[in-house]
Write a protein that holds these residues in place. Structure first.
Motif: not given
Length: 136
Positions: A57-66
């Protein structure tokens, strides 16, 4: 919104959280993870494998939440930002640094290095851009 310095102080005292990434269809994908805040660059570091959904997922879209839970059900923090995948040269030492920060010293670093290679490990480095939640 919570001040980013206050958020990082909260994050420094914990190591467990739930990472949210974005699936191809736009739905969230959640993973329980261990992390630490790296004093060297201020980013959150998370060990992952090449084959996991969060990595793809991060390879495709680097947005993330923790999401990180506090002392009770009503204290929590969510930080979000942009993730970078750290791999290649120098990765073994960076993975050792990660382990030391979340677990302490390993009894056999050669064994650890071999396991990280076999598991196809890499690191996520999350740059915190926003923070919200309920802190006390």
């Amino acid at each position: 919104m919570i001040d980013l310095e206050r958020a990082k102080d909260f994050l420094h005292r914990r190591h467990h959280g739930v990472l949210a990434t974005i699936r191809r269809d736009g739905r969230p994908q959640l993973s329980n993870i261990l992390y630490f805040v790296d004093e060297q660059d201020g980013r959150i570091k998370i060990s992952v494998t090449q084959t996991r959904a969060k990595t793809k997922n991060l390879r495709r879209d680097p947005r993330a939440a923790l999401h990180v839970q506090g002392r009770d059900d009503y204290e929590y923090l969510v930080v979000d930002g942009t993730a970078e995948l750290i791999e290649g040269d120098g990765l073994a030492e960076k993975l050792r640094h990660y382990y030391r920060k979340v677990r302490g010293e390993h009894p056999d670093w050669a064994e650890y290095d071999a396991a990280m290679l076999a598991e196809q490990r890499l690191l996520i480095a999350l740059t915190v851009e926003h923070a919200y939640g309920q802190l006390r």
